[in-house]
Design an enzyme around this catalytic site. Structure first.
Site, PDB file in Angstrom:
ATOM      1  N   ARG A  55      -0.943  -1.211  -4.551  1.00 29.78           N
ATOM      2  CA  ARG A  55      -1.572  -0.560  -3.396  1.00 29.78           C
ATOM      3  C   ARG A  55      -3.084  -0.257  -3.953  1.00 29.78           C
ATOM      4  O   ARG A  55      -3.951  -0.503  -3.035  1.00 29.78           O
ATOM      5  CB  ARG A  55      -1.065   0.718  -3.118  1.00 29.78           C
ATOM      6  CG  ARG A  55       0.242   0.469  -2.351  1.00 29.78           C
ATOM      7  CD  ARG A  55       1.217   1.865  -2.475  1.00 29.78           C
ATOM      8  NE  ARG A  55       0.489   3.007  -1.530  1.00 29.78           N
ATOM      9  CZ  ARG A  55       0.688   4.088  -1.762  1.00 29.78           C
ATOM     10  NH1 ARG A  55       1.389   4.540  -2.601  1.00 29.78           N
ATOM     11  NH2 ARG A  55      -0.046   5.028  -0.960  1.00 29.78           N
ATOM     12  N   HIS A  86       3.179  21.120  -6.145  1.00 32.84           N
ATOM     13  CA  HIS A  86       2.578  19.886  -6.207  1.00 32.84           C
ATOM     14  C   HIS A  86       1.394  19.815  -5.281  1.00 32.84           C
ATOM     15  O   HIS A  86       1.239  20.197  -4.130  1.00 32.84           O
ATOM     16  CB  HIS A  86       3.397  18.525  -5.804  1.00 32.84           C
ATOM     17  CG  HIS A  86       2.654  17.358  -5.871  1.00 32.84           C
ATOM     18  ND1 HIS A  86       2.327  16.454  -7.001  1.00 32.84           N
ATOM     19  CD2 HIS A  86       2.147  16.626  -4.717  1.00 32.84           C
ATOM     20  CE1 HIS A  86       1.994  15.335  -6.950  1.00 32.84           C
ATOM     21  NE2 HIS A  86       1.312  15.379  -5.516  1.00 32.84           N
ATOM     22  N   ASP A 103       7.682   3.190  -8.184  1.00 29.93           N
ATOM     23  CA  ASP A 103       6.444   3.783  -7.512  1.00 29.93           C
ATOM     24  C   ASP A 103       5.047   3.400  -8.285  1.00 29.93           C
ATOM     25  O   ASP A 103       4.103   2.913  -7.826  1.00 29.93           O
ATOM     26  CB  ASP A 103       6.374   5.542  -7.301  1.00 29.93           C
ATOM     27  CG  ASP A 103       5.018   5.821  -7.008  1.00 29.93           C
ATOM     28  OD1 ASP A 103       4.694   5.534  -5.788  1.00 29.93           O
ATOM     29  OD2 ASP A 103       4.500   6.700  -7.543  1.00 29.93           O
ATOM     30  N   SER A 107       5.397   7.950  -1.970  1.00 32.72           N
ATOM     31  CA  SER A 107       5.225   7.783  -3.380  1.00 32.72           C
ATOM     32  C   SER A 107       5.095   9.067  -4.170  1.00 32.72           C
ATOM     33  O   SER A 107       5.791   9.188  -5.222  1.00 32.72           O
ATOM     34  CB  SER A 107       3.759   7.138  -3.423  1.00 32.72           C
ATOM     35  OG  SER A 107       3.349   7.287  -4.627  1.00 32.72           O
ATOM     36  N   LYS A 116       8.596  10.950  -6.837  1.00 33.84           N
ATOM     37  CA  LYS A 116       8.235  11.466  -8.219  1.00 33.84           C
ATOM     38  C   LYS A 116       8.910  13.000  -8.153  1.00 33.84           C
ATOM     39  O   LYS A 116       9.492  13.308  -9.162  1.00 33.84           O
ATOM     40  CB  LYS A 116       6.988  11.379  -8.775  1.00 33.84           C
ATOM     41  CG  LYS A 116       6.667   9.847  -8.765  1.00 33.84           C
ATOM     42  CD  LYS A 116       4.930   9.717  -9.226  1.00 33.84           C
ATOM     43  CE  LYS A 116       4.342   9.956  -7.821  1.00 33.84           C
ATOM     44  NZ  LYS A 116       3.129   9.046  -7.837  1.00 33.84           N
TER      45      LYS A 116
HETATM   46  N1  URA Z   1      -0.553  10.359  -5.162  1.00 27.78           N
HETATM   47  C1  URA Z   1       0.302   9.799  -5.392  1.00 27.78           C
HETATM   48  O1  URA Z   1       1.493   9.996  -6.270  1.00 27.78           O
HETATM   49  N2  URA Z   1       0.670   8.560  -4.685  1.00 27.78           N
HETATM   50  C2  URA Z   1       0.035   8.215  -3.456  1.00 27.78           C
HETATM   51  O2  URA Z   1       0.167   7.225  -2.784  1.00 27.78           O
HETATM   52  C3  URA Z   1      -1.191   8.944  -3.404  1.00 27.78           C
HETATM   53  C4  URA Z   1      -1.388  10.317  -4.075  1.00 27.78           C
END
Ligand code: URA
Length: 432
Positions: A168, A82, A161, A183, A187
């Site tokens: 946010r 990632h 999220d 966050s 995932k």
């Molecule tokens: N990428 C995400 O998935 N979440 C965040 O809070 C910032 C970047």
């Protein structure tokens, strides 16, 4: 439980219990806690922070708000890579085929670009016919058969999220380390691979501009992943200038294919080989990093990674002839050179400004749901530390006639030519 008491507890800097955090996540996801109270909660976390246990609990609650993939159905060691997002970052398109060529299962859910950063899914969609949405059955079958699949994120992965991130975004509470870490990791944990390799970008084109902050974020994500029982490592990499030599969807796919043919830029090849080397050590027990690096590099020079890329494109419905015939990608109408206005060293080829320049041409989107133009973008011929003479071509703009004035304004901000030969390493730190 009372949301007002939980907000005021966090406002006073006190530690929340697991059940209080669970109550907030479930309450907001189900619509029992309204936006204004969740905003107050997020603002309290933004200012007072969370410790590692609270951050882990928040992550697990968000992961469990939706589906957790059943990766038992994929045979072998599964690794997810990632990136926290950058400019010109086409690593997944190269690393996936390299890993699969070496017998590692690379099953990945990727995102779309937003703001100045690009997204793997937009890049893949520049290949004619390519399908980014596979059914769960198709996804598992493909990873088992060819070792590799890259799909758009399913709607039911960490829905908490999704809802919290959207809030946010409009309440200025994105830039909080526990909120970003939870966050991203919610995932990643829902995607449920055996190992997660985090490429945390640092610099002007990244989310984290400063190495200390990036390291804090990386260490927290590693800790959260390990607390949740996963093998996790992080690599911090330079995003002061774009990665590789192209920014823009089809341009980046062509550059990825060139790299898979062993003809890519040095920085992108080095980064992919380094990450792949760590994968080989963990998945295949290769003992030395140097040996693993050489094995990884060989896949780019013996045609095995390129063959995997062909199989991958074909399996997802794309036209694999693009590998030999770049004219199958939609071309841009015009190409305009950006030339050096003086002589000296390139002190800055600023990733953020170049990302914004590509965005102005239509390569990126300003809000979710916008269309992108796959053909447009910027080719970067010269990088930081290179010496240029007045009139040398530094960049080339691939345009369809949209946003050129803004694009050139950003390019003027991006390029600084001076007397000093400034250069930063690509790999800044590895946390293992
Ligand atoms: N990428 C995400 O998935 N979440 C965040 O809070 C910032 C970047």
């Amino acid at each position: 439980m009372d949301i007002v008491e939980i907000i005021s507890k966090k406002q006073s800097g006190l530690e929340l219990t697991d059940s209080e955090i669970g109550y907030v996540v479930a309450g907001y996801t189900e619509g029992v806690i309204p936006d204004y109270q969740m905003t107050a909660f997020l603002m309290a976390v933004y200012f007072k922070g969370m410790n590692d246990r609270e951050s882990t609990t928040l992550t697990i609650c968000m992961r469990d708000s939706g589906q957790v993939l059943n990766h038992e159905r994929i045979l072998g060691y599964k690794i997810d890579k990632h990136s926290t997002g950058g400019v010109g970052d086409k690593t997944t398109l190269i690393l996936g085929p390299m890993a699969a060529a070496l017998g590692i299962k690379f099953s990945k859910m990727s995102g779309r670009g937003l703001g100045h950063t690009g997204g793997t899914i937009d890049k893949l969609e520049s290949i004619p016919g390519f399908r980014v949405n596979l059914s769960e059955e198709e996804f598992y079958k493909q990873v088992n058969e060819i070792g590799l699949a890259v799909v758009a994120q399913s709607g039911n992965l960490a829905p908490a999220d999704k809802k919290i991130y959207a809030l946010r975004d409009v309440t200025s509470t994105v830039a909080s380390i526990p909120l970003i870490a939870s966050s991203i990791m919610s995932k990643k944990l829902a995607a449920n691979d055996d190992e997660i390799i985090l490429d945390v970008k640092v610099g002007s084109g990244a989310f984290m501009k400063d190495l200390d902050e990036a390291e804090k974020l990386a260490r927290l994500m590693v800790k959260i992943g390990r607390n949740a029982g996963k093998k996790v490592m992080a690599i911090l990499t330079n995003m002061e200038q774009p990665l590789g030599a192209t920014v823009g969807n089809a341009l980046e796919v062509v550059e990825s294919i060139e790299t898979l043919k062993g003809k890519g830029p040095a920085d992108i090849e080095a980064l992919c080989c380094s990450i792949c080397a760590y994968m080989l050590m963990d998945a295949k027990g290769v003992k030395s990093l140097d040996e693993a690096y050489d094995m990884a590099r060989a896949t780019l020079h013996d045609g095995s990674a390129l063959n995997k890329f062909r199989e991958f494109v074909k399996a997802q419905g794309g036209n694999d002839e693009v590998v030999d015939k770049y004219s199958l990608f939609q071309p841009a109408q015009q190409r305009i050179a950006y030339k050096a206005q003086s002589e000296g060293y390139l002190e800055k080829v600023d990733a953020l400004e170049i990302g914004l320049a590509a965005g102005a041409l239509g390569a990126g989107r300003h809000k979710l749901g916008d269309d992108v133009d796959h053909a447009v973008g910027i080719v970067v011929y010269r990088k930081c530390g290179d010496y240029v003479k007045k009139g040398d071509v530094i960049l080339e703009v691939f345009s369809n006639g949209v946003g050129e004035v803004q694009c050139f304004e950003h390019l003027n901000n991006a390029i600084i030519i001076g007397k000093e030969r400034k250069f930063k390493n690509l790999i800044l730190k590895v946390i293992r």
